[in-house]
Scaffold this motif. Structure first.
Motif, PDB file in Angstrom:
ATOM      1  N   GLN A 153      24.559 -15.418   0.401  1.00  0.00           N
ATOM      2  CA  GLN A 153      24.685 -15.477   1.434  1.00  0.00           C
ATOM      3  C   GLN A 153      26.099 -15.767   2.102  1.00  0.00           C
ATOM      4  OE1 GLN A 153      22.670 -18.267   1.891  1.00  0.00           O
ATOM      5  NE2 GLN A 153      20.329 -17.498   2.116  1.00  0.00           N
ATOM      6  N   ASP A 154      26.844 -16.606   1.653  1.00  0.00           N
ATOM      7  CA  ASP A 154      28.564 -17.055   1.543  1.00  0.00           C
ATOM      8  C   ASP A 154      29.443 -15.455   1.101  1.00  0.00           C
ATOM      9  OD1 ASP A 154      27.347 -19.383   1.676  1.00  0.00           O
ATOM     10  OD2 ASP A 154      28.352 -19.958  -0.643  1.00  0.00           O
ATOM     11  N   GLN A 155      28.555 -14.710   0.601  1.00  0.00           N
ATOM     12  CA  GLN A 155      29.779 -13.022   0.128  1.00  0.00           C
ATOM     13  C   GLN A 155      29.150 -12.467   2.014  1.00  0.00           C
ATOM     14  OE1 GLN A 155      28.331 -11.002  -3.158  1.00  0.00           O
ATOM     15  NE2 GLN A 155      29.962  -9.690  -3.061  1.00  0.00           N
ATOM     16  N   LEU A 156      28.479 -12.110   2.355  1.00  0.00           N
ATOM     17  CA  LEU A 156      27.922 -11.276   3.570  1.00  0.00           C
ATOM     18  C   LEU A 156      28.617 -12.030   4.750  1.00  0.00           C
ATOM     19  CD1 LEU A 156      26.790  -9.187   4.635  1.00  0.00           C
ATOM     20  CD2 LEU A 156      24.114 -10.839   6.047  1.00  0.00           C
ATOM     21  N   LYS A 157      28.685 -13.674   4.528  1.00  0.00           N
ATOM     22  CA  LYS A 157      29.168 -14.285   5.762  1.00  0.00           C
ATOM     23  C   LYS A 157      31.058 -13.913   5.266  1.00  0.00           C
ATOM     24  CE  LYS A 157      30.250 -18.529   7.590  1.00  0.00           C
ATOM     25  NZ  LYS A 157      30.398 -20.537   7.407  1.00  0.00           N
ATOM     26  N   PHE A 158      30.974 -13.426   4.390  1.00  0.00           N
ATOM     27  CA  PHE A 158      33.164 -12.954   4.107  1.00  0.00           C
ATOM     28  C   PHE A 158      33.214 -11.892   4.097  1.00  0.00           C
ATOM     29  CE2 PHE A 158      36.200 -11.455   1.570  1.00  0.00           C
ATOM     30  CZ  PHE A 158      37.293 -11.747   2.051  1.00  0.00           C
ATOM     31  N   LEU A 159      32.018 -11.102   4.200  1.00  0.00           N
ATOM     32  CA  LEU A 159      31.929  -9.236   4.314  1.00  0.00           C
ATOM     33  C   LEU A 159      31.454  -8.953   5.641  1.00  0.00           C
ATOM     34  CD1 LEU A 159      31.094  -8.040   1.112  1.00  0.00           C
ATOM     35  CD2 LEU A 159      33.161  -7.766   1.728  1.00  0.00           C
ATOM     36  N   ASP A 160      30.836  -9.684   6.462  1.00  0.00           N
ATOM     37  CA  ASP A 160      30.300  -9.174   7.853  1.00  0.00           C
ATOM     38  C   ASP A 160      29.853 -10.229   8.311  1.00  0.00           C
ATOM     39  OD1 ASP A 160      29.134  -7.686   9.781  1.00  0.00           O
ATOM     40  OD2 ASP A 160      27.826  -6.229   8.591  1.00  0.00           O
ATOM     41  N   PRO A 161      30.547 -10.920   9.238  1.00  0.00           N
ATOM     42  CA  PRO A 161      30.176 -12.326   9.578  1.00  0.00           C
ATOM     43  C   PRO A 161      29.193 -12.105  11.349  1.00  0.00           C
ATOM     44  CG  PRO A 161      32.626 -11.969   9.265  1.00  0.00           C
ATOM     45  CD  PRO A 161      32.070 -11.010   8.916  1.00  0.00           C
ATOM     46  N   LYS A 162      29.344 -10.907  11.544  1.00  0.00           N
ATOM     47  CA  LYS A 162      28.609 -10.853  12.345  1.00  0.00           C
ATOM     48  C   LYS A 162      27.101 -10.774  11.742  1.00  0.00           C
ATOM     49  CE  LYS A 162      27.552  -7.280  16.158  1.00  0.00           C
ATOM     50  NZ  LYS A 162      28.557  -5.883  16.713  1.00  0.00           N
ATOM     51  N   SER A 163      26.865  -9.626  10.766  1.00  0.00           N
ATOM     52  CA  SER A 163      25.008 -10.127  10.044  1.00  0.00           C
ATOM     53  C   SER A 163      25.266 -10.998   9.840  1.00  0.00           C
ATOM     54  CB  SER A 163      25.463  -8.630   9.244  1.00  0.00           C
ATOM     55  OG  SER A 163      26.149  -6.820   9.582  1.00  0.00           O
ATOM     56  N   TYR A 164      25.586 -11.761   9.503  1.00  0.00           N
ATOM     57  CA  TYR A 164      25.274 -13.107   8.978  1.00  0.00           C
ATOM     58  C   TYR A 164      25.262 -13.992   9.583  1.00  0.00           C
ATOM     59  CZ  TYR A 164      25.881 -17.790   6.778  1.00  0.00           C
ATOM     60  OH  TYR A 164      25.863 -19.300   6.411  1.00  0.00           O
ATOM     61  N   LYS A 165      25.472 -13.511  10.800  1.00  0.00           N
ATOM     62  CA  LYS A 165      24.926 -14.440  12.057  1.00  0.00           C
ATOM     63  C   LYS A 165      23.379 -13.769  12.965  1.00  0.00           C
ATOM     64  CE  LYS A 165      29.360 -15.913  13.750  1.00  0.00           C
ATOM     65  NZ  LYS A 165      30.017 -16.125  14.613  1.00  0.00           N
ATOM     66  N   THR A 166      22.764 -12.991  12.499  1.00  0.00           N
ATOM     67  CA  THR A 166      22.064 -11.949  12.582  1.00  0.00           C
ATOM     68  C   THR A 166      20.987 -11.342  12.138  1.00  0.00           C
ATOM     69  OG1 THR A 166      23.139  -9.852  13.458  1.00  0.00           O
ATOM     70  CG2 THR A 166      22.961 -11.386  14.735  1.00  0.00           C
ATOM     71  N   ILE A 167      21.443 -11.555  10.802  1.00  0.00           N
ATOM     72  CA  ILE A 167      19.559 -10.331  10.019  1.00  0.00           C
ATOM     73  C   ILE A 167      19.218 -12.041   9.260  1.00  0.00           C
ATOM     74  CG2 ILE A 167      21.053  -8.631   9.444  1.00  0.00           C
ATOM     75  CD1 ILE A 167      21.278  -9.402   7.018  1.00  0.00           C
ATOM     76  N   ALA A 168      17.863 -11.732   8.715  1.00  0.00           N
ATOM     77  CA  ALA A 168      17.629 -12.818   8.435  1.00  0.00           C
ATOM     78  C   ALA A 168      17.861 -13.256   6.963  1.00  0.00           C
ATOM     79  CB  ALA A 168      16.008 -12.464   8.403  1.00  0.00           C
ATOM     80  N   ILE A 169      19.045 -14.209   7.167  1.00  0.00           N
ATOM     81  CA  ILE A 169      19.283 -14.143   5.790  1.00  0.00           C
ATOM     82  C   ILE A 169      18.412 -14.860   4.596  1.00  0.00           C
ATOM     83  CG2 ILE A 169      21.668 -13.545   6.518  1.00  0.00           C
ATOM     84  CD1 ILE A 169      22.370 -17.120   5.865  1.00  0.00           C
ATOM     85  N   ALA A 170      17.844 -15.618   4.735  1.00  0.00           N
ATOM     86  CA  ALA A 170      17.086 -16.276   4.367  1.00  0.00           C
ATOM     87  C   ALA A 170      15.955 -15.158   2.648  1.00  0.00           C
ATOM     88  CB  ALA A 170      16.070 -17.152   4.717  1.00  0.00           C
ATOM     89  N   ASN A 171      16.190 -14.228   3.815  1.00  0.00           N
ATOM     90  CA  ASN A 171      15.105 -13.015   3.340  1.00  0.00           C
ATOM     91  C   ASN A 171      15.901 -12.269   2.186  1.00  0.00           C
ATOM     92  OD1 ASN A 171      14.621 -10.312   2.409  1.00  0.00           O
ATOM     93  ND2 ASN A 171      12.804 -10.364   4.310  1.00  0.00           N
ATOM     94  N   PRO A 172      15.544 -12.400   0.923  1.00  0.00           N
ATOM     95  CA  PRO A 172      17.053 -11.970   0.287  1.00  0.00           C
ATOM     96  C   PRO A 172      16.956 -10.235  -0.159  1.00  0.00           C
ATOM     97  CG  PRO A 172      15.133 -12.432  -1.056  1.00  0.00           C
ATOM     98  CD  PRO A 172      14.821 -13.412   0.476  1.00  0.00           C
ATOM     99  N   HIS A 173      16.044  -9.336   0.054  1.00  0.00           N
ATOM    100  CA  HIS A 173      15.703  -7.560   0.483  1.00  0.00           C
ATOM    101  C   HIS A 173      16.704  -7.611   1.975  1.00  0.00           C
ATOM    102  CE1 HIS A 173      13.776  -3.889   0.998  1.00  0.00           C
ATOM    103  NE2 HIS A 173      13.626  -4.162   1.803  1.00  0.00           N
ATOM    104  N   ARG A 174      16.642  -8.145   2.647  1.00  0.00           N
ATOM    105  CA  ARG A 174      17.491  -8.053   4.240  1.00  0.00           C
ATOM    106  C   ARG A 174      18.735  -8.382   3.468  1.00  0.00           C
ATOM    107  NH1 ARG A 174      13.999  -8.887   8.179  1.00  0.00           N
ATOM    108  NH2 ARG A 174      12.085  -8.281   8.127  1.00  0.00           N
ATOM    109  N   LEU A 175      18.776  -9.502   2.866  1.00  0.00           N
ATOM    110  CA  LEU A 175      21.036  -9.898   2.501  1.00  0.00           C
ATOM    111  C   LEU A 175      21.274  -8.522   1.282  1.00  0.00           C
ATOM    112  CD1 LEU A 175      22.472 -12.204   2.881  1.00  0.00           C
ATOM    113  CD2 LEU A 175      21.089 -13.412   0.820  1.00  0.00           C
ATOM    114  N   ILE A 176      19.946  -8.026   0.830  1.00  0.00           N
ATOM    115  CA  ILE A 176      21.191  -7.502  -0.434  1.00  0.00           C
ATOM    116  C   ILE A 176      20.837  -6.091   0.770  1.00  0.00           C
ATOM    117  CG2 ILE A 176      20.271  -5.867  -2.943  1.00  0.00           C
ATOM    118  CD1 ILE A 176      19.278  -8.455  -3.108  1.00  0.00           C
TER     119      ILE A 176
END
Length: 319
Positions: A153-176
């Motif tokens: 989650q921290d890695q996505l927040k750094f690489l793509d803050p927009k997606s971090y705020k919108t996708i279901a980051i509690a879902n590892p499949h969507r996060l990955i």
């Protein structure tokens, strides 16, 4: 002349087939409204809730009750097992096929659900993403196992803050999935989300239900308490041998697995369910607010007023 008549007939067909999509945060009352609208328009309901698909998950997903299911014909409720591989792409194909069938005898169909990606898949179609090296996903899965989901989650927040705020980051499949696109293309995952839509043989009216944040959070807390009195813990316990499955990596289940595995106390697990559900609701609103054409209503609005607004909106498609 004949050709123009044929073209007009096709246009009129498309314009008169209406999908009413009901969206909003969890626990806001979407199911109750969908049934009222289905009864008024004499039509069926398509569920776009990605966890209500699974027949083993009743209480924790707030799936429609037997009496609610009997009040209107529902599709895509408990039609899969948690052991099935079922993607948003599969749902898009099956939902569009179902809509084609329903629209043969109906002018209006209701769709309801809080899974934004699944709602958009039906209305807009899925976005096309470039292929990336499969080793990236392997590496991310390894990181998930060794460092936990928070590291991703921290890695996505750094690489793509927009997606971090919108996708279901509690879902590892969507996060990955988002991370592998970011890493593999060196561009944000969100940059591949298209503003163009696939052509659909229907028009969509989106109805959003909302409330003040305090009201939403209070309704969530009360729903979690109700789920527990209805037997959520026993439902989760019966699924404990399958807790490694992606479908069960879901709020309400994953926290109680922690309790059953003697990692957390029950009180703490319940507090985490409420906290994570509130976070999920916030993300739902962020996702759905992107659609500027949504007709938003307070959750207490009388269904008759919403029906009037839909009827007025539909007139714009027919002129």
């Amino acid at each position: 002349m004949v050709q123009n008549f044929a073209i007009n007939a096709v246009v009129n067909y498309i314009m008169t087939k209406i999908l009413i999509s009901i969206v909003g945060p969890t626990a806001i009352g979407k199911t109750a409204l969908s049934i009222k609208l289905a009864q008024h328009f004499g039509t069926d309901i398509i569920s776009a809730d990605s966890r209500q698909f699974y027949k083993e998950m009743h209480i924790g997903t707030a799936a429609p009750t037997p009496s609610e299911l009997a009040s209107a014909k529902h599709h895509f409720i408990h039609h899969k097992s948690v052991e099935d591989n079922y993607s948003v792409g599969d749902f898009e194909k099956e939902a569009i096929k179902m809509l084609d069938t329903l629209f043969e005898t109906r002018d209006t169909v209701i769709m309801v659900g809080g899974s934004g990606l699944y709602v958009d898949a039906v209305i807009k179609g899925l976005d096309a993403f470039p292929k990336v090296d499969s080793s990236i996903r392997t590496s991310l899965n390894k990181k998930l196992r060794s460092e936990g989901i928070e590291a991703l989650q921290d890695q996505l927040k750094f690489l793509d803050p927009k997606s971090y705020k919108t996708i279901a980051i509690a879902n590892p499949h969507r996060l990955i999935r988002a991370l592998e696109i970011c890493i593999g293309t060196k561009q944000p995952y969100s940059s591949f989300l298209s503003s163009t839509h696939k052509e659909r043989a229907f028009k969509t009216i989106t109805i959003g239900l909302t409330a003040e944040r305090e009201v939403i959070y209070d309704r969530i807390n009360k729903r979690v308490d109700f789920m527990l009195t209805e037997g959520l813990l026993n439902e989760v316990k019966a699924l404990s041998s399958k807790q490694h499955l992606n479908a069960l990596n879901t709020v309400g289940y994953k926290e109680l697995f922690k309790f059953l595995n003697d990692e957390w106390s029950l009180d703490f697990a319940v507090s985490e369910i409420k906290k994570n559900t509130r976070r999920f609701a916030k993300r739902q609103l962020t996702w759905f607010k992107r659609n500027t054409n949504t007709l938003w209503f307070d959750y207490k609005t009388d269904a008759k007023l919403i029906i009037e607004a839909i009827t007025d909106y539909k007139k714009g498609f027919l002129t």
